[in-house]
Design a protein around this motif. Sequence first.
Motif, PDB file in Angstrom:
ATOM      1  N   ILE A   1       0.835  -1.198   0.000  1.00  0.00           N
ATOM      2  CA  ILE A   1       0.000   0.000   0.000  1.00  0.00           C
ATOM      3  C   ILE A   1       0.870   1.249   0.000  1.00  0.00           C
ATOM      4  CG2 ILE A   1      -1.711   1.298   1.333  1.00  0.00           C
ATOM      5  CD1 ILE A   1      -2.691  -1.421   2.410  1.00  0.00           C
ATOM      6  N   ILE A   2       1.947   1.221   0.774  1.00  0.00           N
ATOM      7  CA  ILE A   2       2.856   2.369   0.838  1.00  0.00           C
ATOM      8  C   ILE A   2       3.541   2.569  -0.511  1.00  0.00           C
ATOM      9  CG2 ILE A   2       4.971   3.255   1.906  1.00  0.00           C
ATOM     10  CD1 ILE A   2       4.032   1.766   4.489  1.00  0.00           C
ATOM     11  N   ILE A   3       4.037   1.493  -1.089  1.00  0.00           N
ATOM     12  CA  ILE A   3       4.698   1.579  -2.394  1.00  0.00           C
ATOM     13  C   ILE A   3       3.716   2.092  -3.449  1.00  0.00           C
ATOM     14  CG2 ILE A   3       5.844   0.273  -4.246  1.00  0.00           C
ATOM     15  CD1 ILE A   3       7.572   0.562  -1.753  1.00  0.00           C
ATOM     16  N   LEU A   4       2.517   1.526  -3.484  1.00  0.00           N
ATOM     17  CA  LEU A   4       1.501   1.962  -4.442  1.00  0.00           C
ATOM     18  C   LEU A   4       1.189   3.438  -4.251  1.00  0.00           C
ATOM     19  CD1 LEU A   4      -0.605   1.332  -6.657  1.00  0.00           C
ATOM     20  CD2 LEU A   4      -2.185   0.701  -4.807  1.00  0.00           C
ATOM     21  N   GLY A   5       0.990   3.855  -3.013  1.00  0.00           N
ATOM     22  CA  GLY A   5       0.692   5.254  -2.727  1.00  0.00           C
ATOM     23  C   GLY A   5       1.805   6.177  -3.183  1.00  0.00           C
ATOM     24  N   LEU A   6       3.049   5.804  -2.914  1.00  0.00           N
ATOM     25  CA  LEU A   6       4.185   6.623  -3.337  1.00  0.00           C
ATOM     26  C   LEU A   6       4.285   6.700  -4.863  1.00  0.00           C
ATOM     27  CD1 LEU A   6       6.947   5.566  -0.781  1.00  0.00           C
ATOM     28  CD2 LEU A   6       5.852   7.818  -0.994  1.00  0.00           C
ATOM     29  N   VAL A   7       4.090   5.570  -5.521  1.00  0.00           N
ATOM     30  CA  VAL A   7       4.191   5.526  -6.986  1.00  0.00           C
ATOM     31  C   VAL A   7       3.153   6.437  -7.628  1.00  0.00           C
ATOM     32  CG1 VAL A   7       3.845   4.036  -9.004  1.00  0.00           C
ATOM     33  CG2 VAL A   7       5.294   3.275  -7.126  1.00  0.00           C
ATOM     34  N   ILE A   8       1.900   6.342  -7.188  1.00  0.00           N
ATOM     35  CA  ILE A   8       0.871   7.160  -7.837  1.00  0.00           C
ATOM     36  C   ILE A   8       0.991   8.626  -7.436  1.00  0.00           C
ATOM     37  CG2 ILE A   8      -0.703   5.240  -8.258  1.00  0.00           C
ATOM     38  CD1 ILE A   8      -2.408   6.227  -5.894  1.00  0.00           C
TER      39      ILE A   8
ATOM     40  N   ILE B   1     -13.247   8.869 -14.983  1.00  0.00           N
ATOM     41  CA  ILE B   1     -12.743  10.149 -14.490  1.00  0.00           C
ATOM     42  C   ILE B   1     -12.083  10.928 -15.620  1.00  0.00           C
ATOM     43  CG2 ILE B   1     -11.030  11.226 -12.966  1.00  0.00           C
ATOM     44  CD1 ILE B   1     -11.606   8.875 -10.999  1.00  0.00           C
ATOM     45  N   GLY B   2     -11.262  10.251 -16.427  1.00  0.00           N
ATOM     46  CA  GLY B   2     -10.605  10.912 -17.557  1.00  0.00           C
ATOM     47  C   GLY B   2     -11.610  11.448 -18.556  1.00  0.00           C
TER      48      GLY B   2
ATOM     49  N   ILE C   1      -5.553   8.717 -13.339  1.00  0.00           N
ATOM     50  CA  ILE C   1      -4.997   7.462 -12.833  1.00  0.00           C
ATOM     51  C   ILE C   1      -4.882   7.507 -11.308  1.00  0.00           C
ATOM     52  CG2 ILE C   1      -2.971   5.944 -12.806  1.00  0.00           C
ATOM     53  CD1 ILE C   1      -2.525   6.764 -15.766  1.00  0.00           C
ATOM     54  N   PHE C   2      -4.418   8.626 -10.778  1.00  0.00           N
ATOM     55  CA  PHE C   2      -4.292   8.784  -9.329  1.00  0.00           C
ATOM     56  C   PHE C   2      -5.642   8.585  -8.646  1.00  0.00           C
ATOM     57  CE2 PHE C   2      -4.554  11.453  -5.532  1.00  0.00           C
ATOM     58  CZ  PHE C   2      -3.470  11.003  -4.797  1.00  0.00           C
ATOM     59  N   PHE C   3      -6.640   9.348  -9.085  1.00  0.00           N
ATOM     60  CA  PHE C   3      -7.944   9.262  -8.434  1.00  0.00           C
ATOM     61  C   PHE C   3      -8.658   7.940  -8.717  1.00  0.00           C
ATOM     62  CE2 PHE C   3      -7.352  13.899  -8.178  1.00  0.00           C
ATOM     63  CZ  PHE C   3      -7.522  14.037  -6.809  1.00  0.00           C
ATOM     64  N   GLY C   4      -8.475   7.387  -9.911  1.00  0.00           N
ATOM     65  CA  GLY C   4      -9.049   6.082 -10.220  1.00  0.00           C
ATOM     66  C   GLY C   4      -8.491   4.990  -9.325  1.00  0.00           C
ATOM     67  N   THR C   5      -7.198   5.051  -9.049  1.00  0.00           N
ATOM     68  CA  THR C   5      -6.556   4.060  -8.187  1.00  0.00           C
ATOM     69  C   THR C   5      -6.986   4.244  -6.734  1.00  0.00           C
ATOM     70  OG1 THR C   5      -4.666   3.981  -9.696  1.00  0.00           O
ATOM     71  CG2 THR C   5      -4.323   3.097  -7.483  1.00  0.00           C
TER      72      THR C   5
END
Length: 168
Positions: free
Chosen positions: A3-10, A101-102, A155-159
């Motif tokens: 979750i941390i890695i995913l959050g940082l990436v996006i 969203i896009g 992509i950020f908000f979709g994720t």
Amino acid sequence: MLIIILGLVILISLITDLKDKKILNIVTFPAMIFGLSYYLFNQGWDGLLFSGLGFLVGLMVFLIPYLLGGMGAGDVKLMAAIGALTGASFVFYSALITSIIGGFIAIVLIIKRRGITFSIKSLFFSIPFLSSNLGSMIVNSKDNSSISFPYGIAIFFGTIITFAWKGL
């Protein structure tokens, strides 16, 4: 940890896309490798299959829009990284929500730039005449320049929405 890695990436991808209109390979490639390695080491071959399938789904969902010039390669690689970190089901739902969203952002930008009257004409005249020149002659009465925006926002908000809805 994922979750941390995913959050940082996006988050990093959102910031760089807003600032420089680029999603960096130095962010996406390590995320892909981390996702594949993490699942391989923690779940064996089944984990690698889970992550690899997520990678492929993430890569494929936006490949056609990229090939048609509708988005950048960084957007495609970011979705592949998200897939490697989260699996096929998550990245599929994330891509669907991201696309909604896009699409909404694109509609708002079109209306803002070209006006509501032009947008309504576009909706009613271009759909029935997609295969003919008549639709483009009616619709393209104004400036024909393209409208673009950093797709990393969608992509950020979709994720984030997919994570809130489905979990990881």
